[in-house]
Scaffold this motif. Structure first.
Motif, PDB file in Angstrom:
ATOM      1  N   LEU A  27       0.853  -1.198   0.000  1.00  0.00           N
ATOM      2  CA  LEU A  27       0.000   0.000   0.000  1.00  0.00           C
ATOM      3  C   LEU A  27       0.883   1.241   0.000  1.00  0.00           C
ATOM      4  CD1 LEU A  27      -2.882   1.324   0.449  1.00  0.00           C
ATOM      5  CD2 LEU A  27      -2.369   1.217   2.885  1.00  0.00           C
ATOM      6  N   ARG A  28       0.619   2.132  -0.935  1.00  0.00           N
ATOM      7  CA  ARG A  28       1.358   3.395  -0.975  1.00  0.00           C
ATOM      8  C   ARG A  28       0.360   4.541  -1.072  1.00  0.00           C
ATOM      9  NH1 ARG A  28       4.027   0.464  -5.229  1.00  0.00           N
ATOM     10  NH2 ARG A  28       5.732  -0.686  -4.301  1.00  0.00           N
ATOM     11  N   ILE A  29       0.562   5.516  -0.239  1.00  0.00           N
ATOM     12  CA  ILE A  29      -0.330   6.675  -0.286  1.00  0.00           C
ATOM     13  C   ILE A  29       0.541   7.921  -0.408  1.00  0.00           C
ATOM     14  CG2 ILE A  29      -2.099   7.999   0.934  1.00  0.00           C
ATOM     15  CD1 ILE A  29      -2.827   5.383   2.428  1.00  0.00           C
ATOM     16  N   SER A  30       0.374   8.635  -1.495  1.00  0.00           N
ATOM     17  CA  SER A  30       1.152   9.862  -1.656  1.00  0.00           C
ATOM     18  C   SER A  30       0.213  11.056  -1.752  1.00  0.00           C
ATOM     19  CB  SER A  30       2.059   9.761  -2.877  1.00  0.00           C
ATOM     20  OG  SER A  30       1.408   9.088  -3.921  1.00  0.00           O
ATOM     21  N   GLU A  31       0.570  12.052  -1.018  1.00  0.00           N
ATOM     22  CA  GLU A  31      -0.260  13.268  -0.962  1.00  0.00           C
ATOM     23  C   GLU A  31       0.461  14.420  -1.646  1.00  0.00           C
ATOM     24  OE1 GLU A  31      -2.366  14.444   2.705  1.00  0.00           O
ATOM     25  OE2 GLU A  31      -1.493  12.626   3.563  1.00  0.00           O
ATOM     26  N   THR A  32      -0.234  15.120  -2.451  1.00  0.00           N
ATOM     27  CA  THR A  32       0.291  16.377  -2.989  1.00  0.00           C
ATOM     28  C   THR A  32      -0.757  17.451  -2.673  1.00  0.00           C
ATOM     29  OG1 THR A  32      -0.785  16.163  -5.136  1.00  0.00           O
ATOM     30  CG2 THR A  32       1.417  15.185  -4.922  1.00  0.00           C
ATOM     31  N   LYS A  33      -0.419  18.665  -3.006  1.00  0.00           N
ATOM     32  CA  LYS A  33      -1.397  19.727  -2.732  1.00  0.00           C
ATOM     33  C   LYS A  33      -2.651  19.532  -3.575  1.00  0.00           C
ATOM     34  CE  LYS A  33       1.767  23.279  -1.173  1.00  0.00           C
ATOM     35  NZ  LYS A  33       2.499  24.507  -1.542  1.00  0.00           N
ATOM     36  N   LYS A  34      -2.440  18.921  -4.757  1.00  0.00           N
ATOM     37  CA  LYS A  34      -3.569  18.753  -5.671  1.00  0.00           C
ATOM     38  C   LYS A  34      -4.447  17.554  -5.322  1.00  0.00           C
ATOM     39  CE  LYS A  34      -1.785  20.932  -9.824  1.00  0.00           C
ATOM     40  NZ  LYS A  34      -1.373  20.709 -11.203  1.00  0.00           N
ATOM     41  N   ASP A  35      -3.779  16.457  -5.003  1.00  0.00           N
ATOM     42  CA  ASP A  35      -4.585  15.262  -4.774  1.00  0.00           C
ATOM     43  C   ASP A  35      -3.878  14.229  -3.898  1.00  0.00           C
ATOM     44  OD1 ASP A  35      -2.664  14.260  -6.406  1.00  0.00           O
ATOM     45  OD2 ASP A  35      -3.937  14.167  -8.191  1.00  0.00           O
ATOM     46  N   VAL A  36      -4.588  13.147  -3.685  1.00  0.00           N
ATOM     47  CA  VAL A  36      -4.046  12.013  -2.927  1.00  0.00           C
ATOM     48  C   VAL A  36      -4.104  10.804  -3.854  1.00  0.00           C
ATOM     49  CG1 VAL A  36      -4.413  10.464  -0.964  1.00  0.00           C
ATOM     50  CG2 VAL A  36      -4.900  12.905  -0.726  1.00  0.00           C
ATOM     51  N   LEU A  37      -2.978  10.115  -3.934  1.00  0.00           N
ATOM     52  CA  LEU A  37      -2.966   8.926  -4.781  1.00  0.00           C
ATOM     53  C   LEU A  37      -2.735   7.691  -3.901  1.00  0.00           C
ATOM     54  CD1 LEU A  37      -2.935   7.665  -7.662  1.00  0.00           C
ATOM     55  CD2 LEU A  37      -0.448   7.884  -7.576  1.00  0.00           C
ATOM     56  N   ILE A  38      -3.692   6.793  -3.944  1.00  0.00           N
ATOM     57  CA  ILE A  38      -3.552   5.532  -3.206  1.00  0.00           C
ATOM     58  C   ILE A  38      -3.224   4.457  -4.231  1.00  0.00           C
ATOM     59  CG2 ILE A  38      -4.707   3.816  -1.746  1.00  0.00           C
ATOM     60  CD1 ILE A  38      -6.543   6.046  -0.747  1.00  0.00           C
ATOM     61  N   GLU A  39      -2.148   3.726  -3.983  1.00  0.00           N
ATOM     62  CA  GLU A  39      -1.752   2.660  -4.909  1.00  0.00           C
ATOM     63  C   GLU A  39      -1.692   1.334  -4.161  1.00  0.00           C
ATOM     64  OE1 GLU A  39       1.191   4.629  -8.071  1.00  0.00           O
ATOM     65  OE2 GLU A  39       1.768   4.917  -6.000  1.00  0.00           O
ATOM     66  N   ILE A  40      -2.413   0.372  -4.679  1.00  0.00           N
ATOM     67  CA  ILE A  40      -2.417  -0.963  -4.073  1.00  0.00           C
ATOM     68  C   ILE A  40      -1.795  -1.920  -5.070  1.00  0.00           C
ATOM     69  CG2 ILE A  40      -3.854  -2.824  -3.155  1.00  0.00           C
ATOM     70  CD1 ILE A  40      -5.964  -0.629  -2.486  1.00  0.00           C
ATOM     71  N   GLN A  41      -0.680  -2.465  -4.672  1.00  0.00           N
ATOM     72  CA  GLN A  41       0.017  -3.362  -5.604  1.00  0.00           C
ATOM     73  C   GLN A  41      -0.351  -4.812  -5.354  1.00  0.00           C
ATOM     74  OE1 GLN A  41       4.044  -2.543  -6.395  1.00  0.00           O
ATOM     75  NE2 GLN A  41       4.257  -4.389  -7.636  1.00  0.00           N
ATOM     76  N   ASN A  42      -0.596  -5.539  -6.435  1.00  0.00           N
ATOM     77  CA  ASN A  42      -0.864  -6.972  -6.313  1.00  0.00           C
ATOM     78  C   ASN A  42       0.455  -7.667  -5.994  1.00  0.00           C
ATOM     79  OD1 ASN A  42      -1.273  -9.739  -6.832  1.00  0.00           O
ATOM     80  ND2 ASN A  42      -2.951  -9.268  -8.228  1.00  0.00           N
ATOM     81  N   PRO A  43       0.557  -8.347  -4.830  1.00  0.00           N
ATOM     82  CA  PRO A  43       1.834  -8.978  -4.443  1.00  0.00           C
ATOM     83  C   PRO A  43       2.299 -10.042  -5.430  1.00  0.00           C
ATOM     84  CG  PRO A  43       0.301  -8.923  -2.597  1.00  0.00           C
ATOM     85  CD  PRO A  43      -0.477  -8.544  -3.811  1.00  0.00           C
ATOM     86  N   ASP A  44       1.364 -10.634  -6.173  1.00  0.00           N
ATOM     87  CA  ASP A  44       1.733 -11.713  -7.090  1.00  0.00           C
ATOM     88  C   ASP A  44       2.040 -11.231  -8.496  1.00  0.00           C
ATOM     89  OD1 ASP A  44       1.417 -13.703  -5.167  1.00  0.00           O
ATOM     90  OD2 ASP A  44      -0.757 -13.625  -5.438  1.00  0.00           O
ATOM     91  N   ASP A  45       1.737  -9.988  -8.762  1.00  0.00           N
ATOM     92  CA  ASP A  45       1.954  -9.477 -10.106  1.00  0.00           C
ATOM     93  C   ASP A  45       2.310  -7.988 -10.020  1.00  0.00           C
ATOM     94  OD1 ASP A  45       1.924  -8.721 -12.721  1.00  0.00           O
ATOM     95  OD2 ASP A  45       0.011  -9.687 -13.221  1.00  0.00           O
ATOM     96  N   ALA A  46       3.595  -7.735 -10.115  1.00  0.00           N
ATOM     97  CA  ALA A  46       4.080  -6.362  -9.925  1.00  0.00           C
ATOM     98  C   ALA A  46       3.478  -5.382 -10.926  1.00  0.00           C
ATOM     99  CB  ALA A  46       5.595  -6.347 -10.031  1.00  0.00           C
ATOM    100  N   SER A  47       3.015  -5.923 -12.065  1.00  0.00           N
ATOM    101  CA  SER A  47       2.479  -5.013 -13.080  1.00  0.00           C
ATOM    102  C   SER A  47       1.041  -4.584 -12.777  1.00  0.00           C
ATOM    103  CB  SER A  47       2.546  -5.685 -14.449  1.00  0.00           C
ATOM    104  OG  SER A  47       1.646  -6.762 -14.468  1.00  0.00           O
ATOM    105  N   LYS A  48       0.404  -5.255 -11.833  1.00  0.00           N
ATOM    106  CA  LYS A  48      -0.993  -4.921 -11.528  1.00  0.00           C
ATOM    107  C   LYS A  48      -1.045  -3.989 -10.326  1.00  0.00           C
ATOM    108  CE  LYS A  48      -3.715  -8.630 -13.443  1.00  0.00           C
ATOM    109  NZ  LYS A  48      -4.489  -9.823 -13.180  1.00  0.00           N
ATOM    110  N   ILE A  49      -1.406  -2.759 -10.607  1.00  0.00           N
ATOM    111  CA  ILE A  49      -1.507  -1.775  -9.529  1.00  0.00           C
ATOM    112  C   ILE A  49      -2.898  -1.137  -9.578  1.00  0.00           C
ATOM    113  CG2 ILE A  49      -0.560   0.342  -8.536  1.00  0.00           C
ATOM    114  CD1 ILE A  49       1.994  -0.560 -10.316  1.00  0.00           C
ATOM    115  N   PHE A  50      -3.561  -1.161  -8.479  1.00  0.00           N
ATOM    116  CA  PHE A  50      -4.875  -0.526  -8.376  1.00  0.00           C
ATOM    117  C   PHE A  50      -4.643   0.886  -7.853  1.00  0.00           C
ATOM    118  CE2 PHE A  50      -5.420  -5.005  -8.166  1.00  0.00           C
ATOM    119  CZ  PHE A  50      -6.589  -5.264  -8.848  1.00  0.00           C
ATOM    120  N   ARG A  51      -5.139   1.822  -8.599  1.00  0.00           N
ATOM    121  CA  ARG A  51      -4.917   3.217  -8.191  1.00  0.00           C
ATOM    122  C   ARG A  51      -6.236   3.881  -7.821  1.00  0.00           C
ATOM    123  NH1 ARG A  51      -1.010   2.921 -12.423  1.00  0.00           N
ATOM    124  NH2 ARG A  51       1.062   3.218 -11.571  1.00  0.00           N
ATOM    125  N   ILE A  52      -6.197   4.578  -6.729  1.00  0.00           N
ATOM    126  CA  ILE A  52      -7.365   5.349  -6.314  1.00  0.00           C
ATOM    127  C   ILE A  52      -6.886   6.791  -6.161  1.00  0.00           C
ATOM    128  CG2 ILE A  52      -9.145   5.656  -4.554  1.00  0.00           C
ATOM    129  CD1 ILE A  52      -8.478   2.717  -3.701  1.00  0.00           C
TER     130      ILE A  52
END
Lengths: 332, 358
Positions: B37-62
């Motif tokens: 789980l990665r959550i990065s905040e900027t002044k403009k927005d918040v990006l939540i990234e959930i990485q699939n542990p079994d497949d590095a190429s699959k990232i769910f972004r919110i």
């Protein structure tokens, strides 16, 4: 070399192989032990010695039940094939095993006191096998086609499967887990204290089969010939069902379902020995069945570091292709 | 109305095959411990990234954008903060409970696994097992999002749920190897519900407690500890790199399989367990409330010397509480283990989850 002599040599070789495999199974495992430990565990047992404890309490029951289960299921299969004059008959295919499974499922999944106890499960498995054996026997009198009877067995299995699914759907998680584990089959559930009872029932079944060897030889020629030779066919049929139920129920109760042994081994022995002499077939099924399941068990132990394989899955993986081969040969 | 639109954030959920760019994933990552789980905040927005542990190429972004947002690769838009949420795992429910957001929970898998009395009172809709959930019940619950555990490789209802406008968010907290990494997923629920501040405070409190307990633990108590039990033909125990092994290590317990590799379960034969049974002081998590039940489930357990000789503890008397809270409150589990590590001197009244197996 005469056929009789070559048969004896082959059986002797299998017997020696069983003894060697059993010795290996007793000696080799996760904990290193030597033959002296094996000797002490069997003849001069000390509970304080860890190696002896492991051999006696874990390996010995597992090896013994592997031998008994393999032999019992193979003999049961042989009896079914002779009774129905059908090489594709067997306790699993005809649904006798389903009777045991249904009763055990009712015991485990219902959680009702007695049926969920060890004694209750054994009794249920035996009763289920016997009742379904009688049912198959009764139905066989109406179905003359060999394939028809097999289809009936498959349908019976599906019907029982549906009832078990209903039971599973309304069961608690723990009961479901217990039943799922049971259905994988296991040779590890038997304790050394249970071996005398299991061995006694097994010997009883073998003696029962030995007593009906002559009428079995006649039954191959047809029921009429058997009757003309002075044998009571009705009683013979019941005896066969009873012995089959005893063997199937015994194995199912203590090890769970072990598929394809009762179908593949009797066919293999008939192919190898090309005989209808049931004394020879009895001996061959006893030895080849024991050898087959024992080999499967040792393979499971050897592969356990890499992959966990339940016994029911391995016997099916090995047995199913062989049965398919027989089917193709028969239908061609 | 303007204020309403300012407050109303739009959540954009996208699942792409593109790997996370290092820049976006590492810069300003709020999460310290979580691997997936990665959550990065900027002044403009918040990006939540959930990485699939079994497949590095699959990232769910919110993405939780502000009013000037630019939506890229958007597949869904749902209103934020989330008011109606379905959670399919006890650990997710526990995180909502810790944030006192039980009223946001409108659907669960099965009510019989619920511990929180407040949720029981609210009586959310039951959806069934993760792979078998009823779509009609999801619609009836009016859930905006479903948080699922992704125990299987895919969530087979995701496609249909997308069509009916329900966003499916995977939660890989169970794949974390550090207890605080798992607890950190509380931030996901905080951000989704608009309670990120409360979630951050909660996590900081959990972390502080955890560190404090860890610091107070004597270097090595040499309490030889075993975990797990026989299931079928094998003894399943947490791997040496697992979340549970880390907890035991942080509690100063000497976990017997600590040198083994792997984050999942280990499977050993009964023979092997018997062979290493000498000197086991503490046996945790046999999965039963009593020794009689252990023996009943696996009669050969009677051969294990540590069945009688060691201290035997489990959470089974309050399983629902354990599964609901242990993931987001590792500090409480650590406190229990630390207490159990004291052996005879342990004050059993202090235990939150564990109880002696008699």
């Amino acid at each position: 070399m005469s056929s009789n002599r070559s048969n004896k040599v082959l059986l002797l070789l299998v017997l020696i192989s069983i003894l060697l495999l059993a010795g290996m199974g007793l000696r080799i495992g996760d904990i290193p032990t030597d033959f002296l430990d094996v000797y002490h565990a069997v003849f001069n047992y000390s509970e304080q010695n860890l190696s002896e404890l492991i051999i006696r309490e874990i390996r010995l029951p597992r090896i013994t039940i592997a031998i008994i289960a393999g032999a019992a299921l193979s003999i049961a299969g042989m009896l079914m094939q002779t009774l129905f004059q059908n090489p594709l008959a067997g306790p699993y295919v005809l649904g006798i095993n389903s009777g045991s499974s249904l009763m055990v499922a009712m015991g485990i999944l219902s959680g009702v006191g007695f049926f969920n106890s060890e004694l209750g499960l054994i009794g249920s498995a035996l009763l289920g096998a016997f009742v379904f054996g009688l049912f198959v026997l009764f139905t066989a009198s109406f179905i003359r086609s060999q394939i028809g009877l097999l289809l009936f067995g498959v349908m019976l299995g599906s019907f029982v499967g549906a009832i078990i699914t209903i039971l599973e759907a309304s069961s608690q998680v723990d009961a479901l887990k217990a039943f799922a584990l049971w259905s994988m089959g296991s040779l590890n559930g038997v304790s050394v204290d249970q071996l005398p009872v299991i061995s006694f029932v097994f010997v009883l079944g073998c003696l029962g089969t030995l007593l009906i060897v002559k009428p079995l030889n006649m039954l191959v020629l047809g029921e009429e010939e058997c009757r003309l030779m002075g044998f009571n066919v009705k009683r013979l049929r019941l005896s066969i069902v009873f012995i089959t139920a005893l063997f199937t129920g015994l194995v199912t109760a203590f090890c769970g379902p072990i598929a394809f042994v009762g179908l593949a081994v009797p066919n293999l022995t008939r192919m190898l020995f090309k005989t209808q002499n049931h004394f020879l077939l009895l001996t061959a099924n006893l030895l080849f069945g024991a050898f087959f399941v024992l080999s499967c068990d040792l393979l499971i132990q050897a592969l356990s570091e890499t992959i966990l394989i339940p016994i029911n899955a391995l016997t099916s993986l090995v047995g199913a292709p062989f049965v398919i081969y027989i089917l193709i040969r028969k239908l061609r | 109305m303007k204020l309403f639109y300012l407050v109303l954030l739009t959540l954009v959920f996208a699942c792409t095959d593109a790997p996370i760019k290092d820049k976006s994933s590492s810069e300003g990552n709020v999460c310290e411990y979580s691997k997936w789980l990665r959550i990065s905040e900027t002044k403009k927005d918040v990006l939540i990234e959930i990485q699939n542990p079994d497949d590095a190429s699959k990232i769910f972004r919110i993405r939780l954008p502000n009013a000037n947002r630019e939506i890229e690769n958007s597949s869904f838009e749902v209103e934020q903060p989330i008011r109606r949420m379905a959670c399919l795992s006890s650990t997710h429910i526990g995180m909502l409970s810790e944030l006192n957001l039980q009223n946001r929970l409108v659907a669960v898998s099965d009510m019989k696994y619920i511990f929180d009395p407040k949720i029981k009172e609210l009586n959310p809709i039951e959806l069934g097992e993760e792979q078998l959930i009823s779509i009609e019940r999801v619609l009836k619950s009016e859930a905006e999002v479903i948080v699922y555990s992704a125990f299987s490789s895919s969530f087979n209802k995701e496609k249909v749920l997308r069509k009916v406008g329900v966003t499916c968010i995977p939660n890989f907290d169970w794949r974390e190897t550090h207890p605080l990494g798992r607890a950190e997923w509380i931030l996901l629920f905080g951000y989704l519900t608009g309670h990120q501040k409360a979630a951050k405070i909660k996590f900081a409190e959990i972390k502080k407690n955890y560190m404090k307990i860890q610091a107070e633990i004597d270097e090595m108590k040499s309490v030889s500890t075993l975990s797990g039990n026989m299931t079928g033909d094998y003894w399943y125990a947490p791997g040496g790199d697992s979340y549970h092994a880390q907890l035991l290590e942080d509690a100063g317990l000497n976990y017997v399989f600590t040198s083994s590799s792997g984050t999942g379960s280990l499977a050993y034969s009964f023979e092997k367990i018997l062979g290493m049974s000498a000197g086991i002081d503490l046996w945790l998590n046999p999965g039963f409330k009593s020794k009689a039940e252990i023996i009943r489930a696996y009669p050969k357990s009677i051969l294990l010397p540590f069945l009688e000789q060691s201290s035997l503890f489990c959470y089974t008397h309050t399983s629902n509480k354990f599964w609901e809270l242990s993931a987001c409150r590792p500090d409480l589990v650590l406190a229990d283990y630390s207490e159990l590590g004291k052996g005879e001197k342990a004050d059993l009244n202090k235990l939150v989850f564990y109880k002696r197996v008699e």
